[in-house]
Design a protein around this motif. Structure first.
Motif, PDB file in Angstrom:
ATOM      1  N   THR A  77      -4.587 -13.061   0.270  1.00  0.00           N
ATOM      2  CA  THR A  77      -5.631 -12.320   1.588  1.00  0.00           C
ATOM      3  C   THR A  77      -4.833 -12.269   2.588  1.00  0.00           C
ATOM      4  OG1 THR A  77      -7.519 -14.088   0.800  1.00  0.00           O
ATOM      5  CG2 THR A  77      -7.291 -13.367   3.342  1.00  0.00           C
ATOM      6  N   VAL A  78      -3.826 -13.061   3.335  1.00  0.00           N
ATOM      7  CA  VAL A  78      -2.810 -13.357   4.274  1.00  0.00           C
ATOM      8  C   VAL A  78      -2.255 -11.740   4.184  1.00  0.00           C
ATOM      9  CG1 VAL A  78      -0.272 -13.800   5.735  1.00  0.00           C
ATOM     10  CG2 VAL A  78      -2.318 -15.626   4.129  1.00  0.00           C
ATOM     11  N   VAL A  79      -1.159 -11.388   2.963  1.00  0.00           N
ATOM     12  CA  VAL A  79      -1.464  -9.231   3.352  1.00  0.00           C
ATOM     13  C   VAL A  79      -2.115  -8.740   3.313  1.00  0.00           C
ATOM     14  CG1 VAL A  79      -0.091  -8.428   1.215  1.00  0.00           C
ATOM     15  CG2 VAL A  79       0.806 -10.312   1.158  1.00  0.00           C
ATOM     16  N   SER A  87      -6.742  -2.093  -6.981  1.00  0.00           N
ATOM     17  CA  SER A  87      -7.317  -2.184  -5.519  1.00  0.00           C
ATOM     18  C   SER A  87      -6.512  -3.993  -4.791  1.00  0.00           C
ATOM     19  CB  SER A  87      -8.555  -2.050  -5.099  1.00  0.00           C
ATOM     20  OG  SER A  87      -8.952  -0.734  -5.433  1.00  0.00           O
ATOM     21  N   GLY A  88      -6.403  -4.539  -5.744  1.00  0.00           N
ATOM     22  CA  GLY A  88      -5.840  -5.819  -5.361  1.00  0.00           C
ATOM     23  C   GLY A  88      -4.577  -5.814  -5.020  1.00  0.00           C
ATOM     24  N   GLY A  89      -3.839  -5.081  -5.575  1.00  0.00           N
ATOM     25  CA  GLY A  89      -2.302  -4.788  -5.134  1.00  0.00           C
ATOM     26  C   GLY A  89      -1.131  -6.062  -5.780  1.00  0.00           C
ATOM     27  N   TRP A  90      -0.073  -5.510  -5.775  1.00  0.00           N
ATOM     28  CA  TRP A  90       0.809  -5.860  -6.729  1.00  0.00           C
ATOM     29  C   TRP A  90       0.779  -8.062  -6.718  1.00  0.00           C
ATOM     30  CZ3 TRP A  90       4.125 -10.653  -4.690  1.00  0.00           C
ATOM     31  CH2 TRP A  90       3.970 -10.831  -3.834  1.00  0.00           C
ATOM     32  N   THR A 119     -12.558   3.389   6.952  1.00  0.00           N
ATOM     33  CA  THR A 119     -12.118   3.442   5.784  1.00  0.00           C
ATOM     34  C   THR A 119      -9.998   2.979   6.204  1.00  0.00           C
ATOM     35  OG1 THR A 119     -11.440   5.850   6.519  1.00  0.00           O
ATOM     36  CG2 THR A 119     -13.588   5.861   4.698  1.00  0.00           C
ATOM     37  N   VAL A 120      -9.386   3.328   7.178  1.00  0.00           N
ATOM     38  CA  VAL A 120      -8.147   2.623   7.264  1.00  0.00           C
ATOM     39  C   VAL A 120      -8.453   1.368   6.575  1.00  0.00           C
ATOM     40  CG1 VAL A 120      -6.883   2.689   9.662  1.00  0.00           C
ATOM     41  CG2 VAL A 120      -7.646   4.209   9.395  1.00  0.00           C
ATOM     42  N   LEU A 121      -9.170   0.440   7.369  1.00  0.00           N
ATOM     43  CA  LEU A 121      -9.119  -0.701   6.894  1.00  0.00           C
ATOM     44  C   LEU A 121      -9.761  -1.122   5.712  1.00  0.00           C
ATOM     45  CD1 LEU A 121     -11.014  -2.125   9.980  1.00  0.00           C
ATOM     46  CD2 LEU A 121      -8.623  -1.952   9.608  1.00  0.00           C
ATOM     47  N   ALA A 122      -9.888  -0.300   4.914  1.00  0.00           N
ATOM     48  CA  ALA A 122     -10.420  -0.337   3.267  1.00  0.00           C
ATOM     49  C   ALA A 122      -9.607  -1.016   2.684  1.00  0.00           C
ATOM     50  CB  ALA A 122     -11.174   0.995   2.583  1.00  0.00           C
ATOM     51  N   VAL A 130      -7.779  -5.646  -0.999  1.00  0.00           N
ATOM     52  CA  VAL A 130      -6.184  -7.141  -0.512  1.00  0.00           C
ATOM     53  C   VAL A 130      -6.691  -8.394  -1.060  1.00  0.00           C
ATOM     54  CG1 VAL A 130      -3.944  -7.289  -0.908  1.00  0.00           C
ATOM     55  CG2 VAL A 130      -4.344  -4.908  -0.966  1.00  0.00           C
ATOM     56  N   ALA A 131      -7.366  -8.198   0.240  1.00  0.00           N
ATOM     57  CA  ALA A 131      -8.012  -9.744   0.700  1.00  0.00           C
ATOM     58  C   ALA A 131      -8.647 -10.446  -0.132  1.00  0.00           C
ATOM     59  CB  ALA A 131      -7.602  -9.282   2.023  1.00  0.00           C
ATOM     60  N   LEU A 132     -10.020  -9.948   0.016  1.00  0.00           N
ATOM     61  CA  LEU A 132     -11.103 -10.347  -1.068  1.00  0.00           C
ATOM     62  C   LEU A 132     -10.696  -9.994  -2.394  1.00  0.00           C
ATOM     63  CD1 LEU A 132     -14.286  -8.098   0.891  1.00  0.00           C
ATOM     64  CD2 LEU A 132     -13.107 -10.485   1.255  1.00  0.00           C
TER      65      LEU A 132
END
Length: 205
Positions: free
Chosen positions: A125-127, A7-10, A145-148, A153-155
């Motif tokens: 966070t910025v991404v 969930s945190g992304g790349w 859920t669109v913002l999830a 990623v930010a948190l």
């Protein structure tokens, strides 16, 4: 755990790499900076006894040099003791600089990780916020859920950056303080040996 990382992304990849490197450095420094490896107890009295018995030869100096950091410094001084006090002290100082460099090995890397990990988390966070606002622009704010994805990623990257940075900074400061303590003790022991060899001090003082 895998789902959280995913969930945190790349940006979780460089943070995971930083955590692995930091853990390896901390483990290696704990092993290398053991007091018995840097400042073996009773080394100076042993060296003094050998010197008093005039048994200091190349093989003993080589073993002393390889035995520990303090041994490396003392061997450098003893190898040049016949040149006088000043030359002996200069050789000890030169060996000491090399020993300090070895004792501080990898500490710059650990400090760098402690500095860049929060920045990587901030970048995450910025991404994440960019992704969140992009989702709002494209789909509106009717569906939370669109913002999830963006918020996760930010948190998550922010938390991961702090989790890596805080222990790295703590151990970086700890090892720096430990090296400083070792340097002071080695300097005292080396000066003690110089004084003993040149008759300015008793061996048992």
């Amino acid at each position: 755990m895998f789902e959280i990382i995913k969930s945190g992304g790349w940006l979780m990849l460089p943070l995971i790499l930083c955590s692995i490197i930091a853990t390896a450095i901390i483990a290696e420094r704990f092993w290398s900076l053991q007091r018995k490896k840097v400042l073996p107890p009773e080394l100076v009295p042993q060296v003094w006894r050998v010197a008093r018995e005039k048994k200091l030869d190349d093989s003993i100096l080589y073993r002393l040099k390889q035995s520990s950091s303090l041994g490396f410094i003392l061997a450098a001084g003893l190898a040049n003791s016949h040149h006088g006090r000043d030359v002996m002290k200069e050789c000890i100082e030169e060996a000491g600089r090399q020993v300090v460099h070895d004792l501080e090995r990898f500490l710059n890397a650990l400090g760098t990780i402690a500095s860049i990990a929060p920045l990587l988390g901030l970048l995450g966070t910025v991404v994440g916020m960019i992704q969140a606002f992009t989702a709002i622009v494209n789909q509106g704010i009717g569906d939370p859920t669109v913002l999830a994805a963006g918020i996760s990623v930010a948190l998550i990257t922010t938390a991961a950056g702090l989790v890596v940075a805080i222990p790295s900074l703590i151990f970086h400061r700890y090892f720096e303080r430990l090296v400083d303590e070792y340097v002071v003790n080695m300097e005292a022991e080396a000066l003690k040996l110089i004084d003993i060899l040149h008759g300015d001090r008793e061996a048992n003082v």
